[in-house]
Design a protein around this motif. Structure first.
Motif, PDB file in Angstrom:
ATOM      1  N   THR A 182     -15.057 -27.902   0.784  1.00 24.72           N
ATOM      2  CA  THR A 182     -13.754 -27.587  -0.338  1.00 24.72           C
ATOM      3  C   THR A 182     -12.741 -28.356   0.786  1.00 24.72           C
ATOM      4  OG1 THR A 182     -13.317 -25.439   1.415  1.00 24.72           O
ATOM      5  CG2 THR A 182     -13.857 -25.099  -0.409  1.00 24.72           C
ATOM      6  N   ARG A 183     -11.888 -28.555   0.025  1.00 21.35           N
ATOM      7  CA  ARG A 183     -10.757 -29.321   1.016  1.00 21.35           C
ATOM      8  C   ARG A 183     -10.335 -28.440   2.459  1.00 21.35           C
ATOM      9  NH1 ARG A 183      -5.952 -31.916  -2.221  1.00 21.35           N
ATOM     10  NH2 ARG A 183      -6.329 -33.598  -0.830  1.00 21.35           N
ATOM     11  N   HIS A 184     -10.156 -27.203   2.328  1.00 23.67           N
ATOM     12  CA  HIS A 184      -9.484 -26.794   3.421  1.00 23.67           C
ATOM     13  C   HIS A 184      -9.919 -25.575   3.696  1.00 23.67           C
ATOM     14  CE1 HIS A 184      -5.835 -29.074   1.606  1.00 23.67           C
ATOM     15  NE2 HIS A 184      -5.740 -29.131   2.964  1.00 23.67           N
ATOM     16  N   GLY A 185     -11.165 -24.963   3.101  1.00 26.56           N
ATOM     17  CA  GLY A 185     -11.070 -23.797   3.097  1.00 26.56           C
ATOM     18  C   GLY A 185     -10.444 -22.390   2.771  1.00 26.56           C
ATOM     19  N   THR A 186      -9.965 -22.554   1.025  1.00 20.15           N
ATOM     20  CA  THR A 186      -9.688 -21.219   0.330  1.00 20.15           C
ATOM     21  C   THR A 186      -9.736 -20.616  -0.722  1.00 20.15           C
ATOM     22  OG1 THR A 186      -8.291 -22.258  -1.139  1.00 20.15           O
ATOM     23  CG2 THR A 186      -7.103 -22.231   0.652  1.00 20.15           C
ATOM     24  N   GLU A 187     -10.270 -19.645  -1.191  1.00 21.10           N
ATOM     25  CA  GLU A 187     -10.447 -18.992  -1.810  1.00 21.10           C
ATOM     26  C   GLU A 187     -10.329 -19.618  -3.000  1.00 21.10           C
ATOM     27  OE1 GLU A 187      -9.464 -14.896  -2.354  1.00 21.10           O
ATOM     28  OE2 GLU A 187     -10.366 -14.682  -3.853  1.00 21.10           O
ATOM     29  N   SER A 188      -9.374 -20.579  -3.662  1.00 19.91           N
ATOM     30  CA  SER A 188      -8.965 -21.013  -4.835  1.00 19.91           C
ATOM     31  C   SER A 188      -9.947 -22.107  -4.714  1.00 19.91           C
ATOM     32  CB  SER A 188      -7.210 -21.448  -4.738  1.00 19.91           C
ATOM     33  OG  SER A 188      -6.818 -22.458  -4.273  1.00 19.91           O
ATOM     34  N   GLU A 189      -9.868 -22.822  -3.989  1.00 23.32           N
ATOM     35  CA  GLU A 189     -11.209 -24.020  -3.690  1.00 23.32           C
ATOM     36  C   GLU A 189     -12.610 -24.159  -4.081  1.00 23.32           C
ATOM     37  OE1 GLU A 189      -7.925 -26.458  -0.612  1.00 23.32           O
ATOM     38  OE2 GLU A 189     -10.154 -26.133  -0.415  1.00 23.32           O
ATOM     39  N   ASP A 217     -14.770 -26.207   5.135  1.00 27.11           N
ATOM     40  CA  ASP A 217     -14.501 -24.763   4.913  1.00 27.11           C
ATOM     41  C   ASP A 217     -14.200 -23.938   5.592  1.00 27.11           C
ATOM     42  OD1 ASP A 217     -16.109 -26.186   2.639  1.00 27.11           O
ATOM     43  OD2 ASP A 217     -17.394 -26.049   3.562  1.00 27.11           O
ATOM     44  N   TYR A 218     -13.934 -23.850   7.357  1.00 31.16           N
ATOM     45  CA  TYR A 218     -13.835 -22.684   8.257  1.00 31.16           C
ATOM     46  C   TYR A 218     -12.305 -23.014   8.086  1.00 31.16           C
ATOM     47  CZ  TYR A 218     -17.667 -20.729   9.293  1.00 31.16           C
ATOM     48  OH  TYR A 218     -19.070 -20.062   9.797  1.00 31.16           O
ATOM     49  N   HIS A 219     -11.242 -23.800   8.030  1.00 30.27           N
ATOM     50  CA  HIS A 219     -10.068 -24.413   8.142  1.00 30.27           C
ATOM     51  C   HIS A 219      -8.808 -22.929   7.841  1.00 30.27           C
ATOM     52  CE1 HIS A 219      -6.909 -26.805   9.819  1.00 30.27           C
ATOM     53  NE2 HIS A 219      -5.853 -26.578   8.224  1.00 30.27           N
ATOM     54  N   CYS A 220      -9.032 -22.347   6.494  1.00 26.79           N
ATOM     55  CA  CYS A 220      -8.126 -21.359   6.633  1.00 26.79           C
ATOM     56  C   CYS A 220      -8.256 -20.038   6.654  1.00 26.79           C
ATOM     57  CB  CYS A 220      -7.305 -21.696   5.246  1.00 26.79           C
ATOM     58  SG  CYS A 220      -6.249 -23.126   4.362  1.00 26.79           S
ATOM     59  N   ASP A 221      -9.420 -20.023   7.763  1.00 27.40           N
ATOM     60  CA  ASP A 221      -9.728 -18.891   7.878  1.00 27.40           C
ATOM     61  C   ASP A 221     -10.088 -17.997   6.663  1.00 27.40           C
ATOM     62  OD1 ASP A 221      -9.737 -19.127  10.581  1.00 27.40           O
ATOM     63  OD2 ASP A 221      -7.638 -19.000  10.851  1.00 27.40           O
ATOM     64  N   GLN A 222     -10.405 -18.360   5.927  1.00 26.80           N
ATOM     65  CA  GLN A 222     -11.466 -17.734   4.484  1.00 26.80           C
ATOM     66  C   GLN A 222     -12.383 -17.217   4.373  1.00 26.80           C
ATOM     67  OE1 GLN A 222      -8.278 -18.627   1.392  1.00 26.80           O
ATOM     68  NE2 GLN A 222      -6.733 -18.807   2.076  1.00 26.80           N
ATOM     69  N   VAL A 223     -13.046 -17.611   5.429  1.00 22.32           N
ATOM     70  CA  VAL A 223     -14.555 -17.569   5.074  1.00 22.32           C
ATOM     71  C   VAL A 223     -15.157 -16.639   4.122  1.00 22.32           C
ATOM     72  CG1 VAL A 223     -17.022 -17.964   6.312  1.00 22.32           C
ATOM     73  CG2 VAL A 223     -15.422 -19.188   7.382  1.00 22.32           C
ATOM     74  N   PRO A 224     -14.739 -15.366   4.381  1.00 23.87           N
ATOM     75  CA  PRO A 224     -15.314 -14.199   3.627  1.00 23.87           C
ATOM     76  C   PRO A 224     -15.441 -14.139   2.194  1.00 23.87           C
ATOM     77  CG  PRO A 224     -14.173 -13.400   5.718  1.00 23.87           C
ATOM     78  CD  PRO A 224     -13.663 -14.729   5.956  1.00 23.87           C
ATOM     79  N   GLU A 225     -14.086 -14.721   2.079  1.00 26.68           N
ATOM     80  CA  GLU A 225     -13.864 -14.630   0.594  1.00 26.68           C
ATOM     81  C   GLU A 225     -14.604 -15.690   0.277  1.00 26.68           C
ATOM     82  OE1 GLU A 225     -11.425 -14.454   3.096  1.00 26.68           O
ATOM     83  OE2 GLU A 225      -9.852 -13.300   3.094  1.00 26.68           O
ATOM     84  N   VAL A 226     -14.532 -17.162   0.389  1.00 26.94           N
ATOM     85  CA  VAL A 226     -15.617 -18.553   0.233  1.00 26.94           C
ATOM     86  C   VAL A 226     -16.861 -17.856   0.211  1.00 26.94           C
ATOM     87  CG1 VAL A 226     -16.197 -20.790   1.130  1.00 26.94           C
ATOM     88  CG2 VAL A 226     -13.843 -20.026   1.069  1.00 26.94           C
ATOM     89  N   ARG A 246      -4.148 -38.964  12.822  1.00 23.12           N
ATOM     90  CA  ARG A 246      -4.229 -37.056  12.316  1.00 23.12           C
ATOM     91  C   ARG A 246      -2.901 -36.850  10.987  1.00 23.12           C
ATOM     92  NH1 ARG A 246      -2.355 -34.365  18.416  1.00 23.12           N
ATOM     93  NH2 ARG A 246      -2.440 -33.393  16.854  1.00 23.12           N
ATOM     94  N   LEU A 247      -2.326 -37.726  10.453  1.00 22.28           N
ATOM     95  CA  LEU A 247      -1.460 -37.176   9.683  1.00 22.28           C
ATOM     96  C   LEU A 247      -1.953 -37.300   8.614  1.00 22.28           C
ATOM     97  CD1 LEU A 247       1.512 -38.119   7.878  1.00 22.28           C
ATOM     98  CD2 LEU A 247       0.631 -39.872   7.918  1.00 22.28           C
ATOM     99  N   LEU A 248      -3.512 -37.876   8.784  1.00 29.15           N
ATOM    100  CA  LEU A 248      -4.276 -37.700   7.132  1.00 29.15           C
ATOM    101  C   LEU A 248      -5.144 -36.757   7.379  1.00 29.15           C
ATOM    102  CD1 LEU A 248      -5.703 -41.420   7.529  1.00 29.15           C
ATOM    103  CD2 LEU A 248      -3.593 -40.012   5.654  1.00 29.15           C
ATOM    104  N   THR A 249      -5.157 -35.850   8.348  1.00 27.69           N
ATOM    105  CA  THR A 249      -6.247 -34.531   8.800  1.00 27.69           C
ATOM    106  C   THR A 249      -5.142 -33.040   8.546  1.00 27.69           C
ATOM    107  OG1 THR A 249      -7.096 -36.181   9.941  1.00 27.69           O
ATOM    108  CG2 THR A 249      -8.205 -33.421  10.168  1.00 27.69           C
ATOM    109  N   GLU A 250      -4.283 -33.628   9.296  1.00 27.81           N
ATOM    110  CA  GLU A 250      -3.879 -32.303   9.219  1.00 27.81           C
ATOM    111  C   GLU A 250      -2.411 -32.035   9.289  1.00 27.81           C
ATOM    112  OE1 GLU A 250      -2.427 -32.567  13.746  1.00 27.81           O
ATOM    113  OE2 GLU A 250      -4.742 -33.183  14.411  1.00 27.81           O
ATOM    114  N   GLU A 251      -1.512 -33.154   7.963  1.00 28.59           N
ATOM    115  CA  GLU A 251      -0.237 -33.043   7.236  1.00 28.59           C
ATOM    116  C   GLU A 251      -0.455 -32.969   5.570  1.00 28.59           C
ATOM    117  OE1 GLU A 251       2.960 -33.261   8.973  1.00 28.59           O
ATOM    118  OE2 GLU A 251       2.038 -33.123  10.957  1.00 28.59           O
TER     119      GLU A 251
END
Lengths: 240, 90
Positions: free
Chosen positions: A41-48, A71-80, B21-26
């Motif tokens: 995923t991009r941010h580790g969300t359930e929707s992704e 896949d860890y970024h949004c702290d939704q690992v169990p949902e993912v 950082r913009l490309l990663t974080e924002e």
């Protein structure tokens, strides 16, 4: 012979749905199993994760994955993980699975892994608590990978990680960021068992091929590295 | 975008770091695979992304944050064709 397809870092979201599917439709003609090397995923969300399930679920061959740092970024690992498992995708983290490939048993042990760097240029468990936590994290996951590999009962062993176990497959990345891309501890874990192949992703600008100090072949299957829907590896069973 | 003193009209190390950082974080980007390099007065963005929409979004965000900086863009969309051959590791 066992045929393994593998890709990592597919970074799915709505805008990527359908791109891999034409090549995946012909997967059984190429491979007995598909390994995904994290960063699904991009941010580790359930929707992704649902986008991953749409793209890589319901395939006629077993699909086995580890998660990546994205896949860890949004702290939704169990949902993912729940979404992926519901789609029939096996998610490994310090665990293993055995797939029957035409009578041969392919064992796959997987961890996400973590950073720390490589021999002679690595972080040490010393100093500030944050630094000690960083190195202890890698130590812990490397131990889990070693245990998972060593306890597998199978004909051929494959190690699946997101982070790199050797520096060779990072060639092309800036040297300064190697400690954030992998750790020699993962390589040491891989070498602690008669592993036939190690698959990883994470290093988008890295190189495809490397070897652990123990001689295990390592392949970086990050999508921008392999530049195709998946790579295919043919393995004989004389490695074990 | 950055906590430090970034001059959006001058391409220096701080601008390079801020864009990385913009490309990663924002926003929605989460792109860690784009290489940002300085070439004289131009900022060069190169690498691969998973969709044309992501490439467009990278350009939009960098132009919005750094309107005075000259950009050279070499970002491709990673191919997804079926493999034509396998690697024999027997």
């Amino acid at each position: 012979m066992i045929r393994i397809a593998a890709v990592g870092d597919v970074h799915m979201d709505q805008d990527v749905i359908g791109r891999f599917r034409p090549a995946l439709e012909h997967l059984p003609a190429h491979a007995d199993v598909l390994l995904l090397a994290g960063d699904l995923t991009r941010h580790g969300t359930e929707s992704e994760a649902r986008c991953v399930a749409t793209e890589f679920g319901g395939l006629p061959v077993p699909v086995i994955t580890v998660l990546g740092n994205h896949d860890y970024h949004c702290d939704q690992v169990p949902e993912v993980v729940a979404v992926l498992e519901e789609a029939g995708i096996t998610v490994l983290e310090g665990s293993s699975t055995v797939v029957d490939c035409g009578g041969e048993r392919l064992g796959i042990a997987g961890v996400k892994g973590f950073g720390g760097g490589f021999a002679g240029r690595c972080a040490s468990e010393f100093g500030e608590p944050e630094m000690k936590d960083f190195v202890r994290t890698t130590n812990g996951v490397a131990d889990q990978l070693a245990d998972a590999l060593c306890t597998l009962d199978c004909d051929l062993r494959v190690a699946l990680t997101h982070y790199a176990p050797v520096p060779e497959t990072l060639a092309g990345e800036p040297l300064e960021i190697y400690p954030f891309l992998g750790s020699y501890l993962l390589g040491q874990a891989i070498d602690s068992a008669p592993t036939a192949l190690a698959i990883h992703g994470h290093a988008h600008a890295g190189a495809e091929r490397g070897r652990t100090p123990g001689g295990v072949r390592v392949r970086n299957v990050a999508h921008p590295v392999i530049k195709q829907a998946y790579s295919v590896f043919h393995l004989g069973n004389h490695h074990n | 975008m950055s906590k430090g003193p970034v001059d959006p009209h001058r391409v220096d190390e701080y601008v390079e770091a801020a864009v990385q950082r913009l490309l990663t974080e924002e926003g929605e980007l989460a792109e860690q695979g784009i290489t940002v390099t300085r070439r004289e007065h131009t900022l060069v963005l190169s690498g691969e992304v998973e969709s044309p929409r992501r490439r467009d979004e990278i350009l939009r965000m960098v132009r919005e944050q750094l309107p005075g900086v000259q950009l050279s863009v070499d970002i491709g969309v990673t191919r997804v064709h079926e493999p034509t051959e396998a690697e024999d590791l027997s």
